[in-house]
Design an enzyme around this catalytic site. Structure first.
Site, PDB file in Angstrom:
ATOM      1  N   TRP A 316       0.831  -1.205   0.000  1.00 42.25           N
ATOM      2  CA  TRP A 316       0.000   0.000   0.000  1.00 42.25           C
ATOM      3  C   TRP A 316       0.872   1.264   0.000  1.00 42.25           C
ATOM      4  O   TRP A 316       0.527   2.263  -0.603  1.00 42.25           O
ATOM      5  CB  TRP A 316      -0.907   0.003   1.241  1.00 42.25           C
ATOM      6  CG  TRP A 316      -1.790   1.220   1.308  1.00 42.25           C
ATOM      7  CD1 TRP A 316      -3.017   1.368   0.738  1.00 42.25           C
ATOM      8  CD2 TRP A 316      -1.508   2.456   1.968  1.00 42.25           C
ATOM      9  NE1 TRP A 316      -3.516   2.623   1.002  1.00 42.25           N
ATOM     10  CE2 TRP A 316      -2.606   3.310   1.744  1.00 42.25           C
ATOM     11  CE3 TRP A 316      -0.432   2.949   2.717  1.00 42.25           C
ATOM     12  CZ2 TRP A 316      -2.674   4.601   2.249  1.00 42.25           C
ATOM     13  CZ3 TRP A 316      -0.490   4.234   3.222  1.00 42.25           C
ATOM     14  CH2 TRP A 316      -1.604   5.047   2.988  1.00 42.25           C
ATOM     15  N   HIS A 317       2.029   1.180   0.663  1.00 38.34           N
ATOM     16  CA  HIS A 317       2.877   2.368   0.780  1.00 38.34           C
ATOM     17  C   HIS A 317       3.560   2.741  -0.511  1.00 38.34           C
ATOM     18  O   HIS A 317       4.070   3.844  -0.647  1.00 38.34           O
ATOM     19  CB  HIS A 317       3.917   2.175   1.892  1.00 38.34           C
ATOM     20  CG  HIS A 317       3.335   2.387   3.251  1.00 38.34           C
ATOM     21  ND1 HIS A 317       2.665   1.403   3.918  1.00 38.34           N
ATOM     22  CD2 HIS A 317       3.292   3.485   4.039  1.00 38.34           C
ATOM     23  CE1 HIS A 317       2.239   1.877   5.072  1.00 38.34           C
ATOM     24  NE2 HIS A 317       2.594   3.132   5.176  1.00 38.34           N
ATOM     25  N   GLY A 318       3.603   1.814  -1.444  1.00 34.33           N
ATOM     26  CA  GLY A 318       4.202   2.174  -2.718  1.00 34.33           C
ATOM     27  C   GLY A 318       4.439   0.956  -3.566  1.00 34.33           C
ATOM     28  O   GLY A 318       4.642  -0.149  -3.066  1.00 34.33           O
ATOM     29  N   PHE A 461       1.849   8.242  -1.631  1.00 31.95           N
ATOM     30  CA  PHE A 461       1.062   7.026  -1.386  1.00 31.95           C
ATOM     31  C   PHE A 461      -0.383   7.128  -1.859  1.00 31.95           C
ATOM     32  O   PHE A 461      -0.885   8.166  -2.093  1.00 31.95           O
ATOM     33  CB  PHE A 461       1.108   6.680   0.102  1.00 31.95           C
ATOM     34  CG  PHE A 461       2.505   6.623   0.584  1.00 31.95           C
ATOM     35  CD1 PHE A 461       3.432   5.823  -0.067  1.00 31.95           C
ATOM     36  CD2 PHE A 461       2.931   7.420   1.620  1.00 31.95           C
ATOM     37  CE1 PHE A 461       4.736   5.805   0.349  1.00 31.95           C
ATOM     38  CE2 PHE A 461       4.236   7.391   2.049  1.00 31.95           C
ATOM     39  CZ  PHE A 461       5.137   6.583   1.405  1.00 31.95           C
TER      40      PHE A 461
END
Lengths: 461, 409
Positions: A316-318, A461
């Protein structure tokens, strides 16, 4: 647009407050807030407003459909359709390049790699609408019948671009009918100014220092410099993100919304499990409620579930392997704590747990910072003395002395000092807080005028 | 009671934002910041394209920061906040994030005062101590071999001349604060390494003569250049190598440029202790013809050798009037038919003037701005001595090395 900018503070925000409070009709107020949110969003990338409205429209109709078919054999269909649509939007804009690159590397194909520019905040608002449709499906909330109100929920600029991930269920009542209290307005202002100062006064300074020591030629980086660099990066990311959440919560209060807290002094945690109850709470609770527990939680397939959740948290963060590794790193620690480490830590003095967490957190940020694994490993080698790099560089002493008050300030405000003050001053604290908000605002303004260095980390993000 | 306080709090907050916002858009705009010596951002062009790509909004943010009401007041607060971050040891400061020098070089000619593009690649930043700025040279990525390899091309392509190379150290070699003593030796090591790798080019060692005069005013406190005096000692060292008779310092009238000089190091740091100890630009008048020539609009045009007027923005411009791609100086009293060519960056500006005491003509090429091909000049004119002259940071900077190679195509 970002909150910590002069155009937001001295143009957008006063205009928004004025337009909003000049109506007493709730519908008009909602329209003002929605339109202003579009302007806010369009400030950075005007084209993606269309995607935002498209996404909101899809989920508005799906919510109604889900509710209509609830209890019938077809009840799952609209939910699945909504999830597929939402996740494919997120997938194509955020992950398509990453997936193709890896596919090419694995199979030896050379498919063209799509290069979309990431629409700002897509990870946040997609998760908000996913939580909405799932909650409607679970019968926990009623679908929103007013398209206007639903678009307002999705596009509210307070949390649109950098969270927290606001659940519809938490503010459903306030979307339909909220009260505006003077106390909320005043407290919202204070909270906003605190967040602003965290971002401009601490995170930006930490950012300048961090790049000096992390974006450098690693061959000559001294061990102490590496520790200093990753520590100031930890301050940067905490004060940046929690400052942003403070500003979002404060803005919400100014307009009658009460969002849940997103941070609870994470750097005072004593274990990885404890840390994730305090860090980016809206994200970890999202994964808990919509992935971990549906998979069986700790009752069925605990370790498989943890693995999936932490893989997804990283992803999810990248769209990059370093974030996935970072997620799995935390997942591994949490597994170990569940297996035996948690019980061991409970026997030991509290400072041991705290020290362990701080160390884990710093190592974690190394994974987070460097996108290339080779650099991550090189940096870790330097940190733990497995390199021929010098132990110490003389100019670090000077940099430390030059920033000693700022550092103490950052350390102190990673701890709940503000809360201690509040308990100590009791009633008088409200007045102190009001006065402080002007101090914070003026100092932040001065720094914004004097400083062009103003990037927001969580925009990625 | 609390209700009133909340009312006043909210009202004041709203008013403060509104009033400053109105002032921001309502007040007349300044174009130039005297304090920062630069042109302030102008309101960006508004059209569909800049709007749709978000470019308009980006420039708007820069515009707002540049034209904020009471900007100087806020800048002063911002500066004092910076010094409150910690204990400034003996008023010593390290500046790690510096604006690139290019940001100070403006396209507009009226402000084209700091053309110099010495980069900060080989440095851990600027140290300011006791009113003196130091650019820390760390020799981490020494490009001595690359630089020497490029210079070595010159004697291969141009046969008939003598070649010299003069690399200027910085003040860091002589007055570095104790904590940085470890770095102080790096500059001379790097210069020695370059000289050792030169073929058919004589490296002119200037370190010992500068060291013996280290207590004199040989480097500026607020600027990265050496002074006219520092350049003179380098000239003496050069004459010794080239077997020439240096002109006596006392034989040249000494002058000072009117007014205080705050140079690039001040501009980059805005440091209060530098501001408190500004420099004075002294110059000595050599036997140079007052009117020199510079290449402009396709021909050689007259230009002053020493520019004394309109240099308030950067007083270092007194030497040659600044950096020109190609210049030609004439000696007043030397008639020996000897010609020198100096390939230089801004460190060479005071240096080349003294050469008119030994050469009838001095060609001056600034490799950064010279657009033509050096070899063409040699086909027309005979050059006896070719002298390369530059600062140590440029000698280790890839973009500079590339340019030195490029003018020899």
């Amino acid at each position: 647009m970002v909150f910590a900018s002069l155009n937001f503070l001295y143009f957008f925000l006063p205009l928004n407050l004025m337009l909003y409070y000049s109506w007493s009709n709730q519908n008009y107020r909602n329209i003002v807030l929605t339109l202003m949110s579009f302007v806010f969003y369009a400030w950075g990338e005007p084209v993606w407003v269309s995607l935002l409205i498209f996404s909101a429209t899809i989920d508005y109709f799906h919510g109604i459909l889900i509710e209509k078919y609830l209890g019938t054999p077809y009840q799952k269909l609209p939910l699945i359709s909504s999830l597929v649509l939402n996740l494919s939007l997120l997938g194509s804009f955020k992950y398509s390049g990453f997936i193709t690159e890896n596919l090419n590397a694995l199979t030896g194909l050379s498919l063209p790699v799509p290069a979309f520019s990431l629409p700002i905040g897509i990870s946040f608002y997609t998760f908000q609408t996913i939580s909405y449709v799932i909650d409607v499906h679970r019968g926990e909330i009623q679908a929103q019948k007013s398209f206007m109100k639903f678009v307002m929920f999705v596009s509210l600029y307070h949390q649109l671009v950098a969270g927290p991930i606001v659940r519809y269920a938490h503010i459903a009542h306030e979307i339909n009918n909220r009260e505006h209290r003077l106390a909320d307005l005043s407290q919202g202002i204070s909270r906003f100014c605190i967040g602003l100062f965290k971002k401009v006064g601490i995170a930006n300074v930490a950012g300048e220092l961090a790049t000096t020591y992390l974006d450098t030629n690693m061959a000559s980086l001294a061990v102490t410099e590496a520790w200093f660099g990753i520590t100031v990066y930890a301050f940067q990311i905490y004060f940046d993100f929690s400052g942003y959440s403070d500003m979002a919560i404060g803005l919400g209060k100014m307009f009658g919304f009460h969002y849940h807290e997103n941070f609870n002094y994470p750097y005072t945690a004593k274990s990885a499990i404890d840390f994730w109850r305090r860090w980016h709470i809206s994200l970890s609770s999202f994964f808990r409620d919509y992935v971990y527990i549906p998979l069986g939680g700790n009752k069925q397939g605990l370790y498989r579930n943890l693995l999936i959740v932490w893989f997804l948290t990283g992803l999810w963060h990248g769209a990059s392997w370093n974030f996935i590794l970072w997620g799995l790193f935390w997942g591994l620690l949490i597994m170990l704590e569940r297996l035996f480490l948690g019980r061991v830590l409970a026997y030991l003095p509290r400072f041991v747990g705290h020290f362990y967490l701080l160390l884990a957190m710093l190592v974690g940020w190394v994974f987070f910072y460097f996108t290339e694994l080779s650099k991550t490993l090189w940096f870790l080698k330097i940190l733990f003395g497995f390199s021929t790099n010098p132990w110490h560089a003389p100019d670090l002493n000077i940099v430390l002395m030059n920033h000693v008050f700022w550092l103490l300030f950052a350390i102190l405000f990673s701890m709940p000092v503000y809360m201690w003050f509040k308990q100590y001053l009791k009633q008088r604290f409200a007045y102190v807080e009001m006065a402080l908000s002007f101090v914070f605002l003026l100092l932040a303004t001065a720094m914004l005028v004097g400083n062009t260095f103003n990037p927001f980390l969580y925009f990625r993000f | 009671m609390k209700k009133y306080a909340q009312l006043i709090h909210s009202f004041l907050f709203g008013m403060l934002l509104t009033v400053l916002g109105v002032l921001l858009w309502g007040l007349p705009k300044k174009n130039i910041s005297e304090r920062e010596k630069r042109i302030l951002t102008q309101l960006p062009a508004f059209n569909f394209n800049t709007l749709a790509t978000g470019l308009y909004m980006d420039s708007l943010d820069a515009f707002t920061a540049d034209h904020f009401p009471a900007r100087d007041f806020f800048l002063t607060i911002s500066d004092s906040l910076k010094s409150l971050r910690g204990i400034q040891q003996e008023s010593k400061k390290v500046y790690t994030s510096l604006p690139s020098v290019d940001a100070l070089a403006d396209e507009d000619d009226s402000l084209q005062t700091f053309k110099d593009t010495e980069q900060v690649r080989n440095t851990k930043g600027l140290v300011v101590a006791r009113g003196q700025a130091f650019h820390v040279f760390t020799n981490e990525q020494s490009l001595a071999s690359d630089f020497a390899a490029v210079l070595n091309l010159y004697p291969v392509k141009i046969k008939s001349s003598r070649f010299f190379c003069v690399i200027a150290p910085t003040v860091g070699s002589y007055k570095m604060p104790d904590e940085y003593a470890a770095y102080a030796t790096k500059e001379s090591e790097n210069i020695r390494e370059i000289y050792q790798k030169l073929r058919k080019i004589k490296g002119v060692e200037v370190d010992s003569i500068l060291r013996s005069h280290a207590n004199e005013y040989i480097f500026y406190r607020t600027d990265h250049h050496w002074t006219g005096l520092g350049a003179y000692y380098a000239y003496v060292a050069f004459c010794e190598q080239a077997q020439l008779q240096p002109i006596d310092l006392a034989a040249m009238p000494k002058r000072a440029v009117e007014g205080a000089f705050l140079g690039t190091h001040f501009l980059k740091t805005n440091d209060a202790s530098l501001k408190a100890t500004p420099d004075t630009v002294f110059y000595w008048i050599p036997p140079v013809e007052e009117i020199a020539q510079k290449w402009s609009n396709g021909e050689m045009q007259p230009t002053p050798s020493l520019k004394v007027n309109n240099i308030e923005k950067n007083r270092y411009l007194v030497f040659l009037g600044g950096d020109e791609g190609l210049m030609r100086l004439f000696s007043k009293n030397v008639k020996n038919k000897k010609t020198a060519l100096v390939i230089k960056n801004s460190y060479g500006n005071p240096f080349v003037l003294y050469l008119t005491a030994n050469y009838e003509q001095v060609w001056v090429v600034d490799y950064r701005y010279f657009k033509g091909n050096l070899l063409e000049i040699f086909q027309q004119y005979k050059v006896d001595d070719i002298i390369f002259m530059g600062g140590i940071f440029a000698a280790n900077e890839p973009t500079h090395i590339k340019k030195i190679k490029k003018i020899l195509r």
